[in-house]
Structure formats: structure tokens, C-alpha cells
Write an enzyme that holds these catalytic residues in place. Sequence first.
Site, PDB file in Angstrom:
ATOM      1  N   GLN A 269      -8.438  -7.209 -10.665  1.00 47.57           N
ATOM      2  CA  GLN A 269      -9.149  -6.021 -10.192  1.00 47.57           C
ATOM      3  C   GLN A 269      -8.732  -4.795 -10.998  1.00 47.57           C
ATOM      4  O   GLN A 269      -9.576  -3.972 -11.390  1.00 47.57           O
ATOM      5  CB  GLN A 269      -8.850  -5.794  -8.708  1.00 47.57           C
ATOM      6  CG  GLN A 269      -9.364  -4.478  -8.154  1.00 47.57           C
ATOM      7  CD  GLN A 269      -9.092  -4.328  -6.683  1.00 47.57           C
ATOM      8  OE1 GLN A 269      -9.823  -4.827  -5.839  1.00 47.57           O
ATOM      9  NE2 GLN A 269      -8.010  -3.632  -6.343  1.00 47.57           N
TER      10      GLN A 269
ATOM     11  N   GLN B 181     -18.036  -6.392  -1.202  1.00 48.52           N
ATOM     12  CA  GLN B 181     -17.138  -7.250  -1.984  1.00 48.52           C
ATOM     13  C   GLN B 181     -16.797  -8.543  -1.272  1.00 48.52           C
ATOM     14  O   GLN B 181     -16.016  -9.348  -1.772  1.00 48.52           O
ATOM     15  CB  GLN B 181     -15.866  -6.494  -2.373  1.00 48.52           C
ATOM     16  CG  GLN B 181     -14.923  -6.159  -1.236  1.00 48.52           C
ATOM     17  CD  GLN B 181     -13.804  -5.244  -1.699  1.00 48.52           C
ATOM     18  OE1 GLN B 181     -14.022  -4.069  -2.009  1.00 48.52           O
ATOM     19  NE2 GLN B 181     -12.590  -5.776  -1.767  1.00 48.52           N
TER      20      GLN B 181
ATOM     21  N   HIS C 151       0.831  -1.206   0.000  1.00 54.04           N
ATOM     22  CA  HIS C 151       0.000   0.000   0.000  1.00 54.04           C
ATOM     23  C   HIS C 151       0.869   1.261   0.000  1.00 54.04           C
ATOM     24  O   HIS C 151       0.576   2.237  -0.697  1.00 54.04           O
ATOM     25  CB  HIS C 151      -0.894   0.040   1.240  1.00 54.04           C
ATOM     26  CG  HIS C 151      -1.899  -1.060   1.318  1.00 54.04           C
ATOM     27  ND1 HIS C 151      -1.809  -2.076   2.251  1.00 54.04           N
ATOM     28  CD2 HIS C 151      -3.012  -1.322   0.590  1.00 54.04           C
ATOM     29  CE1 HIS C 151      -2.841  -2.896   2.098  1.00 54.04           C
ATOM     30  NE2 HIS C 151      -3.572  -2.472   1.093  1.00 54.04           N
TER      31      HIS C 151
ATOM     32  N   SER D 223      -2.564  -8.125   3.169  1.00 56.02           N
ATOM     33  CA  SER D 223      -3.139  -7.929   4.504  1.00 56.02           C
ATOM     34  C   SER D 223      -3.509  -9.263   5.136  1.00 56.02           C
ATOM     35  O   SER D 223      -3.583  -9.389   6.365  1.00 56.02           O
ATOM     36  CB  SER D 223      -4.374  -7.026   4.413  1.00 56.02           C
ATOM     37  OG  SER D 223      -4.033  -5.768   3.874  1.00 56.02           O
TER      38      SER D 223
ATOM     39  N   ASP E  73      -3.399  -7.592  -7.299  1.00 56.10           N
ATOM     40  CA  ASP E  73      -4.805  -7.770  -7.671  1.00 56.10           C
ATOM     41  C   ASP E  73      -4.977  -7.397  -9.142  1.00 56.10           C
ATOM     42  O   ASP E  73      -5.745  -6.493  -9.487  1.00 56.10           O
ATOM     43  CB  ASP E  73      -5.700  -6.911  -6.784  1.00 56.10           C
ATOM     44  CG  ASP E  73      -5.617  -7.321  -5.323  1.00 56.10           C
ATOM     45  OD1 ASP E  73      -6.041  -8.444  -5.004  1.00 56.10           O
ATOM     46  OD2 ASP E  73      -5.101  -6.529  -4.514  1.00 56.10           O
TER      47      ASP E  73
END
Length: 283
Positions: free
Chosen positions: A153, A61, A37, A186, A150
Site C-alpha cells: 500500500q 477497498q 496506528h 486491527s 502494509d
Amino acid sequence: MTVIESVAEMREFIAQVRQQGKKVGFVPTMGALHEGHLALMEEAKSSSDTVVASIFVNPTQFGPNEDYDAYPRTWQSDIDACQKIGVDVVFRPHVADMYPQGWGTWVSVDNITEKLCGQTRPGHFRGVATVVTKLFNIVQPDRAFFGQKDAQQVVVLMKMVRDLNMNVEIIMVPIVRDPDGLAKSSRNIYLTPEQRTAALVLSRSLLSAQQMVIQGQRGCRLICSEVQDKIAEEPLAAVEYVQMYSFPDLQEITTVRDKVLLAVAVRFGTTRLIDNMILEVKE
């Protein structure tokens, strides 16, 4: 650094920034921040006048049997990390503001959300597309930054932005890994020490596929089979998928040409990890 929790206050802040002619970089997150991040935030800082990061664990989600309630929430350390790296504003909306009573509007992206993670997480990308649309409407960024880990995504959001004529550029930032190769996530905190060691098989298998391509292998089925076999050698690993698609359009392919996404999803106990590599052939 400013923390904003109200949608109205966030809009007011952005209006002031716009009046000053500043470029806004946006990093949407669900918190539990790690170096991946922070790399997005650093990238945003390098190309934006004002950096906004959101922290919002988005309920839409998550599937009914997924880890929404257990998802790590580390607010104080997240705020400290954002402040240390130089984020200008952290937007922390409330669920009731993002999904008010009577809410019932969805954003769905067809054709590329049914494969890879969409196979076993029905509705996941609809929730992602919906919440990101809402955040874009509130924050109105010039650029938004997402991680390659991701990758599906990122592709979904790129298509959404293009299809809906949104005035925002999606920037994909490379995967950040621990020194031993494990992709930052995470969900890594859920792993036992034994499972974390076992999870290193993901990056090893992807590197072996990369080597196969370098040595001239072009057959997608053979490459996927080799990766699946390598992961299956790890007793604690339960493979969900090993798949290859053209990148970034995620179309079915049989031969490696141009850019190809090799993506894996594997469970270690109850923890589901994803990883990928973009393979490129220049012929």
C-alpha cells in the site's frame, strides 16, 4: 482535540491552519486503533505543527466477500486514544459525503497493484488509491504517515503521489509488534487464542529468512520456499502467498540485492493476516 465530520468544516479548519503557516501531518486510518496506528501519530507529531487523523472504514477497498460489515468499529476507544496521544483533529467523514450519489471516479495505479495482495483482492488498491486521493484533497497535508505492515500500500501511494504530482510526502513507519513478534493489526481481534499462537509462525519464518540472507543466501526462490515450508508446518495456517520483490519498485527478482521486500499473506481460519520484512544487502 476537535472532531470534524463535515468535509466543508475540515476544509475550513485546514485553511485557517495554512494561514498560520503551520505544517500538517496526516494519519489516515480505518479505526480499531492499536499501537501501530499510535506510532504513526507519534511520528506525525514529531515533524508537524498540526496532526490530523482520519477514521473512515472505506467501503470501496473491500471485496464483495470481505469483512466490511464486520470490520471492527471502536469509535469511543479510538477517540480516547487519539486524545491521549495528542492528535489535534480527528476527521470522521460520512460515507455519503465521501461517495455522494452519482459518484463514479476512480484512481488506479498500474503495474504494482496486480501482485501480492492485489492477486486475491481485485479492486482493493483502486479503492485505497481513490479514498486516499480524496482525503489528501480535503486535508491537504504536507506529510502523510503509513505503516510498513502494509508495505505494498505504501509503495502504491508513493507512486500515486509521484505520478499525479501531489504536494505531499509519504512517510513509511516501521512495523509495530507485540512482544512475542505478532505484527499489530486491527484484524488480530478475530483470532482465537489457538490461532493467535499459531500466527506467531509469521514473524518466526521472516526472521529465519533474514538469518539466511545474513549467512549469505541470495536465491529468492530458495528463501521463499524455506519460509513457505516453515509456515506450512503450522496446522492452522493456510498460506496465500510468500513472495519477494525489489523494494520499493516491486519488480520481479531472482537474487537478493540492495533492498528486497519479503511479504507473506496467511489465513488462520477466516482471518487473513499479512506480514513482511525488508531485507537489505550491501555489497
